[in-house]
Design a protein around this motif. Structure first.
Motif, PDB file in Angstrom:
ATOM      1  N   ASP A 186       0.814  -1.210   0.000  1.00 30.44           N
ATOM      2  CA  ASP A 186       0.000   0.000   0.000  1.00 30.44           C
ATOM      3  C   ASP A 186       0.849   1.262   0.000  1.00 30.44           C
ATOM      4  OD1 ASP A 186      -2.389  -1.344  -0.054  1.00 30.44           O
ATOM      5  OD2 ASP A 186      -2.721  -1.257   2.110  1.00 30.44           O
TER       6      ASP A 186
ATOM      7  N   ALA B 267     -17.055  -3.779  -7.290  1.00 29.80           N
ATOM      8  CA  ALA B 267     -15.787  -3.045  -7.289  1.00 29.80           C
ATOM      9  C   ALA B 267     -15.847  -1.787  -6.423  1.00 29.80           C
ATOM     10  CB  ALA B 267     -15.391  -2.681  -8.715  1.00 29.80           C
ATOM     11  N   ASP B 268     -16.940  -1.040  -6.497  1.00 33.25           N
ATOM     12  CA  ASP B 268     -17.059   0.174  -5.691  1.00 33.25           C
ATOM     13  C   ASP B 268     -17.129  -0.160  -4.202  1.00 33.25           C
ATOM     14  OD1 ASP B 268     -16.991   1.826  -7.905  1.00 33.25           O
ATOM     15  OD2 ASP B 268     -19.176   1.928  -8.097  1.00 33.25           O
TER      16      ASP B 268
ATOM     17  N   ARG C  89     -13.707  -1.135  -3.008  1.00 36.59           N
ATOM     18  CA  ARG C  89     -12.858   0.054  -2.856  1.00 36.59           C
ATOM     19  C   ARG C  89     -13.134   0.743  -1.523  1.00 36.59           C
ATOM     20  NH1 ARG C  89     -14.554   2.382  -6.980  1.00 36.59           N
ATOM     21  NH2 ARG C  89     -13.159   1.292  -8.417  1.00 36.59           N
TER      22      ARG C  89
ATOM     23  N   ARG D 245     -11.661  -1.396   1.314  1.00 36.26           N
ATOM     24  CA  ARG D 245     -10.201  -1.275   1.373  1.00 36.26           C
ATOM     25  C   ARG D 245      -9.791   0.019   2.059  1.00 36.26           C
ATOM     26  NH1 ARG D 245     -10.457  -3.408  -3.947  1.00 36.26           N
ATOM     27  NH2 ARG D 245     -10.235  -1.317  -4.829  1.00 36.26           N
ATOM     28  N   GLN D 246     -10.508   1.084   1.749  1.00 32.94           N
ATOM     29  CA  GLN D 246     -10.193   2.374   2.361  1.00 32.94           C
ATOM     30  C   GLN D 246     -10.423   2.340   3.866  1.00 32.94           C
ATOM     31  OE1 GLN D 246      -8.672   4.637   0.888  1.00 32.94           O
ATOM     32  NE2 GLN D 246      -8.995   6.594   1.924  1.00 32.94           N
TER      33      GLN D 246
END
Length: 325
Positions: free
Chosen positions: A57, A180-181, A184, A187-188
């Motif tokens: 990361d 996918a959104d 994301r 992950r954040q």
């Protein structure tokens, strides 16, 4: 180090981050004085690459995550941060750009959370990258919230959503089959948790005990019960989930097992609190005022141990949370 050596790095990259009491990072120790009428709180955490963060990361995110998870410990005690010390063991292969990115990450979150560097140490070794941060905070005398203050009859309330940290790690590792959104967003949440410092006034006013959810909701809430000498009952059906986590759970064959897995995963950095029944509405309103929902999930009682259920049905959980040993 090719960028002027250790002391060159400190002078060029770290000294600009230093705040009051750091003495320009030129002395052997900082001089810290808490505000009048307040008490000093100190906490430390070590993060190891590959265990507590993903080195892929990048070093900027590694620095920000390391600072945030430490600030979360101050948030759990209703303290406001004063500053921090940072010790880093750089692997031999670390580059000048790695060290620069790390300092940039610290600078970014220093500005966001109003803290400054007070000192620390930097060295090198065979690896992996190891970051130890010690945070200092303060709270008015008698107002720091401890783990040991829960009372029989207190309600367990938890801020925010649970499970995103564990799902976010799975998403970052490419092991999560999800939109996918949503992946994301998860992950954040794992990479950059939000220390709930904004809940400090609500904790000081209403909470009898609190802990941050770093190792798993069931395990960490259990720490409150253990420290307070009480039993705790948790209703997993009431656990608040994010939209992404709900989307993941609906694809699982058993929502009870899935929720228990989320509630024992860690890395959420929400707050679990013990609040007297008469103060529950006040606490929830105070949290909502800073855009932080709080959800009642159970109650403390005389006895010992943690029990979990789904509505009225008991649920057996084999692993309550993450441990290092």
């Amino acid at each position: 180090m090719s960028d002027g050596g250790e002391f060159g790095y400190i002078a060029r990259r770290l000294a600009p981050l230093a705040g009051k009491g750091a003495l320009g990072l030129l002395d052997d120790a900082a001089l810290i004085e808490p505000p009048a009428g307040e008490r000093l709180l100190v906490s430390a955490d070590t993060l190891v690459a590959g265990r507590h963060f993903l080195i892929e990361d990048g070093l900027r995110l590694a620095a920000r995550r390391a600072l945030r998870v430490n600030l979360s410990d101050l948030a759990a005690m209703a303290a406001r941060p004063l500053g921090y010390l940072c010790c880093v063991t750089w692997p031999d292969e670390a580059s000048d750009s790695d060290r620069a990115a790390f300092a940039e990450g610290l600078a970014e979150d220093q500005a966001l959370f109003g803290v400054s560097l007070l000192g620390g140490d930097t060295t090198r070794g065979p690896g992996p990258l190891t970051i130890t941060i010690t945070v200092l905070g303060s709270a008015p005398a008698g107002k720091a919230v401890l783990r040991s203050g829960a009372q029989p009859g207190d309600v367990l309330l938890v801020t925010g959503a649970i499970g995103d940290g564990r799902l976010g790690l799975q998403a970052a590792l490419g092991e999560l089959d999800i939109d996918a959104d949503e992946a994301r967003a998860l992950r954040q949440r794992y990479r950059l948790p939000d220390p709930r410092l904004e809940a400090g006034k609500a904790l000081q006013r209403f909470a009898n005990a609190a802990v941050d959810v770093s190792d798993g909701l069931i395990a960490d809430a259990g720490h409150l019960a253990l420290a307070s000498g009480l039993a705790l009952d948790i209703d997993l059906e009431a656990v608040r989930l994010s939209d992404a986590a709900r989307s993941w759970r609906v694809r699982r064959p058993d929502p009870v097992v899935a929720t228990a897995w989320l509630a024992s995963g860690g890395d959420d950095y929400e707050l679990a609190c013990a609040v007297a029944p008469a103060d529950v509405e006040g606490f929830m309103a105070a949290c909502q005022a800073v855009d932080l929902p709080a959800t009642p999930l159970g109650a403390f009682s005389h006895g010992k141990g943690v029990s979990t259920r789904w509505g009225a049905e008991p649920v057996k959980v084999d692993r309550a949370g993450f441990t290092h040993f």
